[in-house]
Design a protein around this motif. Structure first.
Motif, PDB file in Angstrom:
ATOM      1  N   VAL A 194      19.876 -10.130  10.744  1.00  6.40           N
ATOM      2  CA  VAL A 194      19.806  -9.134  11.820  1.00  6.40           C
ATOM      3  C   VAL A 194      19.612  -9.866  13.138  1.00  6.40           C
ATOM      4  O   VAL A 194      18.790 -10.779  13.231  1.00  6.40           O
ATOM      5  N   ASP A 195      20.401  -9.486  14.187  1.00  6.90           N
ATOM      6  CA  ASP A 195      20.186 -10.105  15.486  1.00  6.90           C
ATOM      7  C   ASP A 195      19.128  -9.314  16.265  1.00  6.90           C
ATOM      8  O   ASP A 195      18.604  -8.299  15.778  1.00  6.90           O
ATOM      9  N   VAL A 196      18.798  -9.760  17.472  1.00  5.70           N
ATOM     10  CA  VAL A 196      17.719  -9.113  18.224  1.00  5.70           C
ATOM     11  C   VAL A 196      18.101  -7.704  18.686  1.00  5.70           C
ATOM     12  O   VAL A 196      17.233  -6.924  19.084  1.00  5.70           O
ATOM     13  N   PHE A 197      19.399  -7.367  18.614  1.00  5.13           N
ATOM     14  CA  PHE A 197      19.830  -6.016  18.945  1.00  5.13           C
ATOM     15  C   PHE A 197      19.746  -5.073  17.745  1.00  5.13           C
ATOM     16  O   PHE A 197      20.087  -3.896  17.855  1.00  5.13           O
ATOM     17  N   GLY A 198      19.360  -5.639  16.570  1.00 11.71           N
ATOM     18  CA  GLY A 198      19.274  -4.821  15.364  1.00 11.71           C
ATOM     19  C   GLY A 198      20.586  -4.717  14.614  1.00 11.71           C
ATOM     20  O   GLY A 198      20.707  -3.940  13.653  1.00 11.71           O
ATOM     21  N   ASN A 199      21.573  -5.501  15.021  1.00 12.80           N
ATOM     22  CA  ASN A 199      22.871  -5.477  14.341  1.00 12.80           C
ATOM     23  C   ASN A 199      22.828  -6.341  13.076  1.00 12.80           C
ATOM     24  O   ASN A 199      22.230  -7.425  13.085  1.00 12.80           O
ATOM     25  N   GLU A 200      23.468  -5.865  12.027  1.00 11.95           N
ATOM     26  CA  GLU A 200      23.518  -6.639  10.781  1.00 11.95           C
ATOM     27  C   GLU A 200      24.452  -7.838  10.952  1.00 11.95           C
ATOM     28  O   GLU A 200      25.552  -7.721  11.514  1.00 11.95           O
ATOM     29  N   SER A 245      13.826  -2.673  25.933  1.00  8.78           N
ATOM     30  CA  SER A 245      14.587  -1.547  25.401  1.00  8.78           C
ATOM     31  C   SER A 245      15.870  -1.330  26.195  1.00  8.78           C
ATOM     32  O   SER A 245      16.939  -1.094  25.611  1.00  8.78           O
ATOM     33  N   SER A 302      15.714  -4.705  20.084  1.00  5.47           N
ATOM     34  CA  SER A 302      14.954  -3.790  19.234  1.00  5.47           C
ATOM     35  C   SER A 302      14.414  -4.437  17.965  1.00  5.47           C
ATOM     36  O   SER A 302      13.667  -3.809  17.229  1.00  5.47           O
ATOM     37  N   TYR A 303      14.813  -5.678  17.698  1.00  2.00           N
ATOM     38  CA  TYR A 303      14.415  -6.308  16.437  1.00  2.00           C
ATOM     39  C   TYR A 303      13.682  -7.616  16.704  1.00  2.00           C
ATOM     40  O   TYR A 303      14.069  -8.400  17.563  1.00  2.00           O
ATOM     41  N   GLY A 334      15.792 -13.017  15.862  1.00  7.52           N
ATOM     42  CA  GLY A 334      16.530 -12.369  14.786  1.00  7.52           C
ATOM     43  C   GLY A 334      16.343 -13.117  13.473  1.00  7.52           C
ATOM     44  O   GLY A 334      15.757 -14.206  13.424  1.00  7.52           O
TER      45      GLY A 334
END
Length: 533
Positions: free
Chosen positions: A208-214, A116, A121-122, A147
């Protein structure tokens, strides 16, 4: 099981030591830079760099390096979160606690908190953490999150169903010569035919990447069916359809359909022969040896040379035809030409021209020769109802034939029927001889089964031919009578009908023995007479 080499703090008495463990079953050895970085992070300042380096190079046995002068404290288990350059993967890399008692062990909550804090987050897989808690693998990148990559789409595509290449090349014949006639440079289309099909763009699927970004897919290009008149759009909007017979062209991504094919210059090697479902308009000349075939009208601004024009409508020649003895005009409609010279002309309508010279001209209805010259000289000119001219024939007595009262197309049909009758009569005569010969042999008992079968089939053929001949003779005489019943047929001469001209009216003819002025020729009481206009 394959394991990477790893390092761990320990203590011997009051001294802090470093243990370096070799890899197992093909794992990777300890990386010196990583070890030194770990020492720096933990504020270990006093060590022998050579001994540390030698320990990482020993890949067979456990190495021990005494770290004199460093404080001993309870080094706990540590975890680093590493992210791939494309942010599609997150890895956990664990480091062991100090050997023996006192080193704090990581909990699952600790690991999740580390993820975290690093923004992951993803795509986190808890089961991997659970598995690590049991295996305790160190100095190894353990994939913890993945992701979802974007799925790229596709650009829209328009497929054209007609020839969009206007730079037609001539065809090479088998003998090596070049055929400039069949260039295939017209995009022929028919009513109801699809002109183009649109395959819409596929926008793709975001990731989606591992940060939750599209992660947006690559931008695709959109396209639209562009079209002009005489074209309809299909209900689903994915096709354009021609409303008429004609030809299609593509200009700046826009489709146009026209039922008029325009030739901006001459019909020659650059165009080849033209075959078109619609009207044809030629701004230049039609050169010798080339051919225009159109279902509609044909209009030519220039001169037609020894070429052929076949039209389902009218033919209009603003400067006439110099046919060189091989030119042909054939129209279902009317023919209008400035002049007609050394050409064959056939129409189901009327002919209007300023002059006819040494040509064979046939019109179902009328032939009007008027203008400055208004002459018919040489050749044969035929019309169903009327021939009207200024002068017919010439002072030198050029052999000139003019005929009215006979529908040229019906006359052609009559000639064809006569030929067919002659062929059938000839065939019947030959078969009669064969039957006579076979019957004589039959009477003598010299006919085998094969010849008996021939006799039967030949007899059947003779009977069938007899019926066909009888029926065709009836049709022939009826058509022949109709051809000669046009009592209103007339030839009008506004100036002079010269001596030597042959005049035919409803099957009867008159050879003009002297010049006739301002007269008409008609048939009366079975003969051709002249009378004043």
């Amino acid at each position: 099981m394959q394991r990477n080499g790893y390092f761990q703090f320990g203590k011997i008495g009051s001294k802090l030591v470093l243990y370096v463990y070799p890899p197992e079953d093909g794992g990777e050895p300890v990386n010196q830079d990583e070890l030194i970085h770990y020492l720096d992070v933990n504020k270990i300042e006093h060590y022998n760099l050579k001994e540390v380096s030698d320990a990482t190079k020993n890949t067979r046995t456990k190495s021990t390096v005494i770290l004199e002068g460093n404080t001993i404290f309870a080094f706990g288990e540590r975890v680093e979160v590493r992210i791939s350059a494309d942010r599609m993967y997150a890895f956990l890399r664990f480091y062991p606690p100090i050997e023996g008692e006192g080193g704090k062990q990581l909990t699952k909550a600790d690991i999740l908190e580390a993820l975290s804090k690093n923004g992951v987050s993803y795509g986190v897989k808890d089961e991997i953490i659970d598995r690590w808690m049991k295996t305790k693998i160190y100095c190894t990148n353990i994939p913890i999150a993945k992701g979802t990559p974007a799925v790229n789409g596709k650009d829209a595509v328009i497929t054209y169903h007609f020839n969009t290449n206007r730079k037609a090349k001539p065809r090479l014949n088998e003998d090596g010569t070049v055929d400039f006639h069949q260039l295939d440079n017209i995009g022929h289309v028919k009513k109801g035919e699809a002109l183009a099909t649109l395959t819409p763009e596929d926008p793709g699927i975001p990731g989606v990447d591992v940060f939750g970004n599209e992660l947006k897919p690559v931008k695709v290009s959109k396209k639209k069916l562009k079209y002009g008149k005489h074209i309809s759009l299909s209900e689903d909007g994915l096709q354009i359809i021609s409303d008429v017979n004609g030809h299609a062209t593509l200009e700046d991504d826009k489709v146009f359909v026209s039922d008029i094919f325009e030739v901006p210059a001459d019909v020659d090697n650059s165009t080849g022969d033209i075959e078109y479902e619609g009207n044809v308009y030629v701004k230049g000349n039609v050169r010798s040896g080339f051919k225009i075939t159109a279902s509609g009208n044909v209009e030519v601004d220039g001169v037609v040379e020894g070429a052929q024009i076949i039209s389902g409508g009218q033919i209009v020649l603003k400067r006439g035809i110099q046919g060189m003895g091989k030119g042909l005009l054939d129209a279902k409609g009317n023919i209008i030409a400035k002049f007609i010279e050394s050409a064959n002309v056939v129409t189901d309508g009327y002919v209007e021209t300023d002059s006819i010279i040494n040509s064979d001209v046939s019109a179902r209805t009328e032939i009007q020769v008027r203008g400055k010259k208004a002459i018919i000289i040489g050749g044969k000119t035929r019309a169903g109802k009327l021939i009207e001219a200024g002068n017919i024939g010439s002072p030198s007595g050029t052999n000139t034939i003019v005929e009215v009262g006979t529908d040229p197309s019906s006359q052609k049909k009559l000639n064809e029927m006569r030929n067919e009758l002659n062929e059938m009569t000839s065939e019947k005569g030959q078969l009669d001889k064969i039957v006579d010969m076979l019957r004589k042999k039959q009477d003598l008992g010299k006919l085998d089964q094969e010849k008996i079968s021939l006799l039967q089939n030949t007899t059947k053929r003779i009977i069938m031919l007899g019926v066909q001949i009888s029926e065709m003779e009836k049709q022939y005489h009826e058509l022949e009578s109709e051809l000669h019943e046009n009592v209103n047929a007339v030839i009008k001469v506004h100036k002079t009908a010269y001596s030597g001209t042959k005049v035919i009216v409803c099957g009867e003819y008159m050879l003009v023995q002297k010049n006739y002025m301002h007269c008409r020729f008609i048939k009366m009481r079975g003969e051709v007479f002249s009378s004043p206009l």
